[in-house]
Write a protein that holds these residues in place. Structure first.
Motif, PDB file in Angstrom:
ATOM      1  N   LEU A 135     -17.402 -18.421  27.204  1.00 26.41           N
ATOM      2  CA  LEU A 135     -16.161 -18.978  27.858  1.00 26.41           C
ATOM      3  C   LEU A 135     -16.497 -19.399  29.297  1.00 26.41           C
ATOM      4  N   GLY A 136     -17.360 -18.309  29.686  1.00 23.48           N
ATOM      5  CA  GLY A 136     -17.855 -18.902  31.274  1.00 23.48           C
ATOM      6  C   GLY A 136     -18.656 -20.148  31.288  1.00 23.48           C
ATOM      7  N   LEU A 137     -19.831 -20.101  30.415  1.00 25.61           N
ATOM      8  CA  LEU A 137     -20.715 -21.289  30.314  1.00 25.61           C
ATOM      9  C   LEU A 137     -19.763 -22.553  29.946  1.00 25.61           C
ATOM     10  N   TYR A 138     -18.734 -22.340  29.152  1.00 27.24           N
ATOM     11  CA  TYR A 138     -17.740 -23.459  28.880  1.00 27.24           C
ATOM     12  C   TYR A 138     -17.123 -24.218  29.952  1.00 27.24           C
ATOM     13  N   LYS A 139     -16.691 -22.825  31.047  1.00 26.84           N
ATOM     14  CA  LYS A 139     -15.828 -23.563  32.125  1.00 26.84           C
ATOM     15  C   LYS A 139     -17.120 -23.990  33.234  1.00 26.84           C
ATOM     16  N   LEU A 140     -17.891 -23.698  33.064  1.00 23.55           N
ATOM     17  CA  LEU A 140     -19.036 -24.387  33.936  1.00 23.55           C
ATOM     18  C   LEU A 140     -19.682 -25.834  33.580  1.00 23.55           C
ATOM     19  N   GLY A 141     -18.915 -26.099  32.180  1.00 22.48           N
ATOM     20  CA  GLY A 141     -19.536 -27.665  31.801  1.00 22.48           C
ATOM     21  C   GLY A 141     -20.807 -27.451  30.864  1.00 22.48           C
ATOM     22  N   LYS A 142     -21.224 -25.991  30.560  1.00 23.58           N
ATOM     23  CA  LYS A 142     -22.591 -25.892  29.822  1.00 23.58           C
ATOM     24  C   LYS A 142     -22.156 -25.759  28.354  1.00 23.58           C
TER      25      LYS A 142
ATOM     26  N   HIS B  26     -12.007 -21.213  20.778  1.00 27.71           N
ATOM     27  CA  HIS B  26     -13.186 -21.223  21.791  1.00 27.71           C
ATOM     28  C   HIS B  26     -14.210 -22.155  21.016  1.00 27.71           C
ATOM     29  N   LEU B  27     -14.630 -21.670  19.627  1.00 24.27           N
ATOM     30  CA  LEU B  27     -15.740 -22.333  18.914  1.00 24.27           C
ATOM     31  C   LEU B  27     -15.376 -23.634  18.712  1.00 24.27           C
ATOM     32  N   GLU B  28     -14.072 -23.921  18.252  1.00 22.11           N
ATOM     33  CA  GLU B  28     -13.876 -25.428  17.905  1.00 22.11           C
ATOM     34  C   GLU B  28     -13.878 -26.273  19.465  1.00 22.11           C
ATOM     35  N   ALA B  29     -13.278 -25.815  20.233  1.00 20.59           N
ATOM     36  CA  ALA B  29     -13.372 -26.474  21.495  1.00 20.59           C
ATOM     37  C   ALA B  29     -14.765 -26.834  22.069  1.00 20.59           C
ATOM     38  N   ALA B  30     -15.462 -26.077  21.924  1.00 23.21           N
ATOM     39  CA  ALA B  30     -17.074 -26.100  22.165  1.00 23.21           C
ATOM     40  C   ALA B  30     -17.674 -27.110  21.304  1.00 23.21           C
ATOM     41  N   LYS B  31     -17.348 -27.092  20.094  1.00 23.34           N
ATOM     42  CA  LYS B  31     -17.845 -28.039  19.031  1.00 23.34           C
ATOM     43  C   LYS B  31     -17.526 -29.621  19.635  1.00 23.34           C
ATOM     44  N   LYS B  32     -16.191 -29.661  19.908  1.00 21.61           N
ATOM     45  CA  LYS B  32     -15.577 -30.951  20.192  1.00 21.61           C
ATOM     46  C   LYS B  32     -16.385 -31.427  21.500  1.00 21.61           C
ATOM     47  N   ALA B  33     -16.570 -30.517  22.350  1.00 21.62           N
ATOM     48  CA  ALA B  33     -17.186 -30.701  23.702  1.00 21.62           C
ATOM     49  C   ALA B  33     -18.609 -31.274  23.333  1.00 21.62           C
ATOM     50  N   VAL B  34     -19.385 -30.715  22.599  1.00 19.26           N
ATOM     51  CA  VAL B  34     -20.789 -31.043  22.370  1.00 19.26           C
ATOM     52  C   VAL B  34     -20.865 -32.309  21.578  1.00 19.26           C
ATOM     53  N   ALA B  35     -19.754 -32.587  20.735  1.00 21.68           N
ATOM     54  CA  ALA B  35     -19.940 -33.737  19.781  1.00 21.68           C
ATOM     55  C   ALA B  35     -19.720 -34.967  20.815  1.00 21.68           C
ATOM     56  N   GLY B  36     -18.894 -34.770  21.739  1.00 19.54           N
ATOM     57  CA  GLY B  36     -18.371 -35.669  22.691  1.00 19.54           C
ATOM     58  C   GLY B  36     -19.515 -36.174  23.543  1.00 19.54           C
ATOM     59  N   MET B  37     -20.596 -35.148  23.719  1.00 18.32           N
ATOM     60  CA  MET B  37     -21.762 -35.489  24.697  1.00 18.32           C
ATOM     61  C   MET B  37     -22.657 -36.477  24.053  1.00 18.32           C
ATOM     62  N   LYS B  38     -22.547 -36.591  22.513  1.00 21.32           N
ATOM     63  CA  LYS B  38     -23.677 -37.172  21.756  1.00 21.32           C
ATOM     64  C   LYS B  38     -23.192 -38.813  21.921  1.00 21.32           C
TER      65      LYS B  38
END
Length: 212
Positions: A168-175, A200-212
């Motif tokens: 969660l901390g890394l997610y908040k930092l945009g990592k 948390h897991l689903e949000a991170a998956k979406k964020a990573v997918a959006g980076m591609k």
């Protein structure tokens, strides 16, 4: 469902055997912003459970949330007195006051009591973890929160809690990629279903997918 439960008790002509139907429904009302319904409900509950710590706790949260400071202080004093009478530690009392203020969205006061709990027992894993998670989740100080999580993990914090909080901390930092790895690690080691972990897991998956 809570309303249905209370309706059944009412139809039977008897009060609930414990306060949970009232406090559970009260919490649902609170989170829905239905403060008038919540207040009315607690008045009914007081008839049957006037000294219930969980009811007093919910009444304090409501009073704080609607800026009834004097009334809130009365409930808080009553709650603290009850905790002391039940031999609760100063750490436990500080921790529970932090939870009360946090739920009332009074984050300065919540942080004050989370820090007090930690100062009373600096190496207590629960105190370290809760302060760290609070600082990260509420974005009070994400970097400090991550430092505390590392300290707690080195002292023996469970892998599941450590990975979720660090993620969660890394997610908040945009990592997002690093966050995803820790969320997955947490999910894979969870002792049971954990809904926040799933979110948390689903949000991170979406964020990573959006980076591609």
């Amino acid at each position: 469902e809570y309303e249905k439960e209370l309706e059944i008790y009412n139809n039977w002509g008897i009060p609930p055997r414990w306060e949970n139907p009232y406090t559970g429904l009260g919490e649902a009302y609170h989170k829905s912003g239905m403060y008038k319904n919540e207040k009315k409900l607690y008045r009914k509950a007081e008839k049957y459970f006037p000294d219930s710590p969980s009811l007093i706790r919910r009444q304090a949260i409501l009073a704080l949330s609607v800026n009834k400071t004097k009334k809130a202080n009365e409930y808080l004093e009553k709650y603290i007195s009850d905790r002391k009478a039940r031999s609760a530690s100063e750490v436990n009392i500080a921790y529970n006051l932090a939870l009360i203020y946090s739920e009332a969205n009074l984050f300065d006061k919540a942080e004050e009591y989370y820090r007090k709990a930690l100062s009373l027992r600096p190496d207590n894993l629960s105190s370290l973890n809760t302060l760290a998670y609070f600082l990260i989740d509420k974005e009070r100080n994400v970097d400090e929160g991550l430092d505390l999580i590392e300290k707690a993990f080195n002292l023996g914090l469970d892998e599941f809690y450590y990975a979720d909080a660090k993620g969660l901390g890394l997610y908040k930092l945009g990592k997002y990629q690093e966050a995803l790895e820790f969320f997955q690690r947490s999910w894979d080691t969870k002792p049971g279903y954990y809904h926040n972990g799933y979110l948390h897991l689903e949000a991170a998956k979406k964020a990573v997918a959006g980076m591609k």
